[in-house]
Write a protein that holds these residues in place. Structure first.
Motif, PDB file in Angstrom:
ATOM      1  N   ARG A  97       0.808  -1.219   0.000  1.00 58.16           N
ATOM      2  CA  ARG A  97       0.000   0.000   0.000  1.00 58.16           C
ATOM      3  C   ARG A  97       0.843   1.272   0.000  1.00 58.16           C
ATOM      4  NH1 ARG A  97      -5.819  -1.379   2.493  1.00 58.16           N
ATOM      5  NH2 ARG A  97      -5.772  -3.638   2.211  1.00 58.16           N
ATOM      6  N   LEU A  98       1.800   1.330  -0.908  1.00 58.14           N
ATOM      7  CA  LEU A  98       2.606   2.539  -1.080  1.00 58.14           C
ATOM      8  C   LEU A  98       2.039   3.390  -2.208  1.00 58.14           C
ATOM      9  CD1 LEU A  98       6.179   1.016  -0.705  1.00 58.14           C
ATOM     10  CD2 LEU A  98       4.922   2.375   0.987  1.00 58.14           C
ATOM     11  N   HIS A  99       2.378   4.677  -2.206  1.00 56.12           N
ATOM     12  CA  HIS A  99       1.915   5.592  -3.247  1.00 56.12           C
ATOM     13  C   HIS A  99       2.505   5.141  -4.586  1.00 56.12           C
ATOM     14  CE1 HIS A  99       1.434   9.217  -5.639  1.00 56.12           C
ATOM     15  NE2 HIS A  99       0.633   9.714  -4.691  1.00 56.12           N
ATOM     16  N   PRO A 100       1.677   4.837  -5.593  1.00 56.18           N
ATOM     17  CA  PRO A 100       2.198   4.242  -6.828  1.00 56.18           C
ATOM     18  C   PRO A 100       3.177   5.129  -7.589  1.00 56.18           C
ATOM     19  CG  PRO A 100      -0.132   4.791  -7.039  1.00 56.18           C
ATOM     20  CD  PRO A 100       0.215   4.933  -5.600  1.00 56.18           C
ATOM     21  N   ARG A 101       2.937   6.428  -7.631  1.00 56.42           N
ATOM     22  CA  ARG A 101       3.855   7.303  -8.375  1.00 56.42           C
ATOM     23  C   ARG A 101       5.200   7.396  -7.669  1.00 56.42           C
ATOM     24  NH1 ARG A 101       5.108  12.489  -7.758  1.00 56.42           N
ATOM     25  NH2 ARG A 101       3.376  12.858  -6.330  1.00 56.42           N
ATOM     26  N   LEU A 102       5.171   7.522  -6.340  1.00 54.54           N
ATOM     27  CA  LEU A 102       6.430   7.593  -5.596  1.00 54.54           C
ATOM     28  C   LEU A 102       7.187   6.269  -5.662  1.00 54.54           C
ATOM     29  CD1 LEU A 102       5.321   9.566  -2.406  1.00 54.54           C
ATOM     30  CD2 LEU A 102       6.436  10.442  -4.467  1.00 54.54           C
ATOM     31  N   LEU A 103       6.446   5.167  -5.634  1.00 54.14           N
ATOM     32  CA  LEU A 103       7.102   3.857  -5.714  1.00 54.14           C
ATOM     33  C   LEU A 103       7.762   3.668  -7.074  1.00 54.14           C
ATOM     34  CD1 LEU A 103       7.743   1.141  -4.462  1.00 54.14           C
ATOM     35  CD2 LEU A 103       5.480   0.338  -5.171  1.00 54.14           C
ATOM     36  N   ALA A 104       7.074   4.026  -8.148  1.00 49.11           N
ATOM     37  CA  ALA A 104       7.663   3.902  -9.482  1.00 49.11           C
ATOM     38  C   ALA A 104       8.904   4.769  -9.614  1.00 49.11           C
ATOM     39  CB  ALA A 104       6.628   4.280 -10.537  1.00 49.11           C
ATOM     40  N   ARG A 105       8.882   5.948  -9.005  1.00 49.21           N
ATOM     41  CA  ARG A 105      10.049   6.838  -9.059  1.00 49.21           C
ATOM     42  C   ARG A 105      11.247   6.223  -8.328  1.00 49.21           C
ATOM     43  NH1 ARG A 105       9.571  12.473  -6.024  1.00 49.21           N
ATOM     44  NH2 ARG A 105      10.046  11.099  -4.249  1.00 49.21           N
ATOM     45  N   ALA A 106      10.973   5.545  -7.214  1.00 47.34           N
ATOM     46  CA  ALA A 106      12.055   4.947  -6.418  1.00 47.34           C
ATOM     47  C   ALA A 106      12.510   3.604  -6.953  1.00 47.34           C
ATOM     48  CB  ALA A 106      11.598   4.789  -4.968  1.00 47.34           C
ATOM     49  N   ALA A 107      11.756   3.013  -7.886  1.00 47.84           N
ATOM     50  CA  ALA A 107      12.033   1.643  -8.338  1.00 47.84           C
ATOM     51  C   ALA A 107      13.455   1.450  -8.847  1.00 47.84           C
ATOM     52  CB  ALA A 107      11.014   1.223  -9.393  1.00 47.84           C
ATOM     53  N   PRO A 108      14.000   2.318  -9.707  1.00 49.08           N
ATOM     54  CA  PRO A 108      15.371   2.076 -10.177  1.00 49.08           C
ATOM     55  C   PRO A 108      16.386   2.021  -9.044  1.00 49.08           C
ATOM     56  CG  PRO A 108      14.275   3.699 -11.564  1.00 49.08           C
ATOM     57  CD  PRO A 108      13.393   3.487 -10.376  1.00 49.08           C
ATOM     58  N   ASP A 109      16.173   2.820  -8.014  1.00 50.33           N
ATOM     59  CA  ASP A 109      17.103   2.825  -6.882  1.00 50.33           C
ATOM     60  C   ASP A 109      16.934   1.586  -6.018  1.00 50.33           C
ATOM     61  OD1 ASP A 109      18.152   5.296  -7.639  1.00 50.33           O
ATOM     62  OD2 ASP A 109      16.693   6.410  -6.433  1.00 50.33           O
ATOM     63  N   LEU A 110      15.704   1.208  -5.716  1.00 48.71           N
ATOM     64  CA  LEU A 110      15.516   0.051  -4.837  1.00 48.71           C
ATOM     65  C   LEU A 110      15.920  -1.243  -5.521  1.00 48.71           C
ATOM     66  CD1 LEU A 110      12.691  -1.854  -5.357  1.00 48.71           C
ATOM     67  CD2 LEU A 110      11.636   0.316  -4.789  1.00 48.71           C
ATOM     68  N   LEU A 111      15.780  -1.293  -6.849  1.00 47.72           N
ATOM     69  CA  LEU A 111      16.166  -2.501  -7.569  1.00 47.72           C
ATOM     70  C   LEU A 111      17.672  -2.692  -7.631  1.00 47.72           C
ATOM     71  CD1 LEU A 111      13.532  -2.443 -10.443  1.00 47.72           C
ATOM     72  CD2 LEU A 111      13.687  -4.128  -8.597  1.00 47.72           C
ATOM     73  N   GLN A 112      18.434  -1.676  -7.257  1.00 46.14           N
ATOM     74  CA  GLN A 112      19.882  -1.859  -7.166  1.00 46.14           C
ATOM     75  C   GLN A 112      20.245  -2.897  -6.116  1.00 46.14           C
ATOM     76  OE1 GLN A 112      22.371  -0.602  -9.182  1.00 46.14           O
ATOM     77  NE2 GLN A 112      20.520  -0.124 -10.373  1.00 46.14           N
ATOM     78  N   VAL A 113      19.357  -3.125  -5.158  1.00 46.56           N
ATOM     79  CA  VAL A 113      19.601  -4.179  -4.165  1.00 46.56           C
ATOM     80  C   VAL A 113      19.723  -5.527  -4.862  1.00 46.56           C
ATOM     81  CG1 VAL A 113      18.678  -5.364  -2.133  1.00 46.56           C
ATOM     82  CG2 VAL A 113      18.436  -2.879  -2.340  1.00 46.56           C
ATOM     83  N   THR A 114      18.829  -5.805  -5.817  1.00 46.11           N
ATOM     84  CA  THR A 114      18.905  -7.074  -6.538  1.00 46.11           C
ATOM     85  C   THR A 114      20.053  -7.071  -7.543  1.00 46.11           C
ATOM     86  OG1 THR A 114      17.311  -6.354  -8.215  1.00 46.11           O
ATOM     87  CG2 THR A 114      16.450  -7.507  -6.303  1.00 46.11           C
ATOM     88  N   GLU A 115      20.375  -5.917  -8.097  1.00 49.54           N
ATOM     89  CA  GLU A 115      21.496  -5.855  -9.043  1.00 49.54           C
ATOM     90  C   GLU A 115      22.810  -6.183  -8.349  1.00 49.54           C
ATOM     91  OE1 GLU A 115      21.398  -5.479 -12.374  1.00 49.54           O
ATOM     92  OE2 GLU A 115      19.230  -5.646 -12.091  1.00 49.54           O
ATOM     93  N   ARG A 116      22.879  -5.956  -7.050  1.00 45.79           N
ATOM     94  CA  ARG A 116      24.072  -6.315  -6.267  1.00 45.79           C
ATOM     95  C   ARG A 116      23.981  -7.732  -5.720  1.00 45.79           C
ATOM     96  NH1 ARG A 116      22.865  -1.268  -3.924  1.00 45.79           N
ATOM     97  NH2 ARG A 116      22.197  -2.353  -2.030  1.00 45.79           N
ATOM     98  N   GLY A 117      22.922  -8.458  -6.069  1.00 40.58           N
ATOM     99  CA  GLY A 117      22.782  -9.835  -5.611  1.00 40.58           C
ATOM    100  C   GLY A 117      21.933 -10.003  -4.373  1.00 40.58           C
ATOM    101  N   GLY A 118      21.266  -8.932  -3.921  1.00 37.50           N
ATOM    102  CA  GLY A 118      20.433  -9.014  -2.738  1.00 37.50           C
ATOM    103  C   GLY A 118      19.002  -9.421  -3.052  1.00 37.50           C
ATOM    104  N   THR A 119      18.159  -9.325  -2.044  1.00 36.58           N
ATOM    105  CA  THR A 119      16.765  -9.753  -2.123  1.00 36.58           C
ATOM    106  C   THR A 119      15.839  -8.554  -1.945  1.00 36.58           C
ATOM    107  OG1 THR A 119      17.235 -11.967  -1.260  1.00 36.58           O
ATOM    108  CG2 THR A 119      14.972 -11.166  -1.038  1.00 36.58           C
ATOM    109  N   VAL A 120      14.849  -8.449  -2.810  1.00 34.42           N
ATOM    110  CA  VAL A 120      13.787  -7.456  -2.649  1.00 34.42           C
ATOM    111  C   VAL A 120      12.463  -8.200  -2.528  1.00 34.42           C
ATOM    112  CG1 VAL A 120      12.494  -5.575  -3.734  1.00 34.42           C
ATOM    113  CG2 VAL A 120      15.003  -5.597  -3.842  1.00 34.42           C
TER     114      VAL A 120
END
Length: 207
Positions: free
Chosen positions: A52-75
């Protein structure tokens, strides 16, 4: 214990969940979505994207939060979020009717576990995935569906009527995606199965 982040929007259920001593045990880094920057996601091993996060703010943050998986982590992406536009690998999402009272009446809600030998089931109870859901997912090819429903009429239940899956193919790390919203119900003290799912996800990804 992994370095855990918890992305939230300041809603009452999210703050109540963060205040729970059983959650505090995991020492989550609290990340407030409206103010989130790329630096907030640095050095995380695991990130919970609260429901239940704000969809526009979540989409804006998506490239940054997905860096966790790009480094081999878990989202871990929880339900009642608009994920179709930014989540890697997702092939389909459709809304489904939500029955809030299955957990009280004892009816069969049609949810079935899959991949019974998967390590997730060492940490998740049957009840943790059988309360309700807010949509059906079509995971990427090669992902592992963990729970699906047999009540819907369209598509293969095992691949297109999924409410929980693990994806280790779309990024260098791992995505765990569900249409269930455990933070809302745990923080609202409404539905014991939601609490079991939340705690089980913490045990599974933090062990």
């Amino acid at each position: 214990m992994s370095d855990l982040g918890f992305l939230h929007g300041g809603s009452f259920h999210q703050l109540a969940t963060l205040a729970d001593p059983a959650v505090r045990l995991w020492r989550p880094r609290e990340i407030y979505l409206p103010d989130a920057t790329a630096a907030d996601f640095d050095r995380l091993d695991t990130l919970i994207v609260s429901d239940r996060l704000h969809p526009r703010l979540l989409a804006r943050a998506a490239p940054d939060l997905l860096q966790v998986t790009e480094r081999g982590g878990t989202v871990i992406v929880l339900g009642e979020n608009d994920i179709a536009g930014w989540l890697p690998g997702l092939r389909g999402f459709r809304h489904a009717a939500t029955n809030f009272w299955w957990w009280r009446t004892g009816e069969d809600n049609g949810v079935r576990r899959t991949a019974e030998d998967h390590t997730a089931w060492r940490h998740l109870t049957e009840r943790a995935v059988r309360w309700h859901y807010h949509g059906l997912l079509e995971p990427p090819a090669g992902a592992t569906p963990l729970a699906h429903t047999v009540l819907e009429q369209d598509g293969d239940p095992a691949t297109q009527q999924v409410l929980l899956y693990e994806d280790t193919v779309s990024t260098p790390g791992r995505l765990i995606v569900t249409t269930m919203d455990p933070v809302y119900h745990h923080g609202s003290r409404f539905m014991p199965g939601a609490t079991q799912l939340l705690y089980g996800l913490l045990r599974w990804t933090g062990s």
